[in-house]
Design a protein around this motif. Structure first.
Motif: not given
Length: 144
Positions: A131-132, A134-144
């Motif tokens: 699950v990615s 959104g928002g901000g300048s850095a994107r972060k992905e979390i495993s779910g």
């Protein structure tokens, strides 16, 4: 001639007659099975020795899996005298409730050497996914 030493044989026969459990057809009985997960599918194996392929019925209604099998008597000539009959005949059935995480639309069934094997894939919605955020300048992905 086949001989069997069993002091309770006659008692068992009489008890079966009194309880109405004699004859070739009786109430459904459970069949032995194994169930395990293998990769992205569940595997269920049922022991059905002596059952013809056309005597096996597999149904799925909602999440209820029903397997029925009928072991029929072997046709015997008129001059054959049965000395011993221990193999159960009749209808055997087993019902299993399948979880919502299984794809019941794509069940595969194979029958080989007296073993019925069902392979049930795990539904795509139940598999782990990323699950990615959104928002901000850095994107972060979390495993779910």
């Amino acid at each position: 001639m086949l001989m069997r030493t069993d002091p309770f044989r006659e008692f068992d026969r009489l008890a079966q007659q009194l309880l109405g459990t004699t004859g070739t057809w009786s109430r459904p009985s459970p069949m032995p099975m194994d169930a395990y997960r293998e990769g992205d599918e569940y595997v269920i194996a049922f022991d059905l020795p002596g059952v013809a392929t056309d005597a096996i019925d597999i149904d799925v209604e909602r999440n209820m899996l029903t397997v029925k099998a009928e072991r029929r008597p072997v046709a015997k000539a008129d001059d054959v005298q049965v000395e011993l009959s221990e193999r159960p005949l009749g209808v055997f059935s087993r019902q299993l409730v399948l979880g919502d995480t299984l794809d019941t639309e794509h069940i595969k069934a194979d029958y080989d050497a007296g073993v019925l094997t069902l392979r049930i894939p795990i539904a795509e919605r139940a598999k782990p996914r990323k699950v990615s955020i959104g928002g901000g300048s850095a994107r972060k992905e979390i495993s779910g």
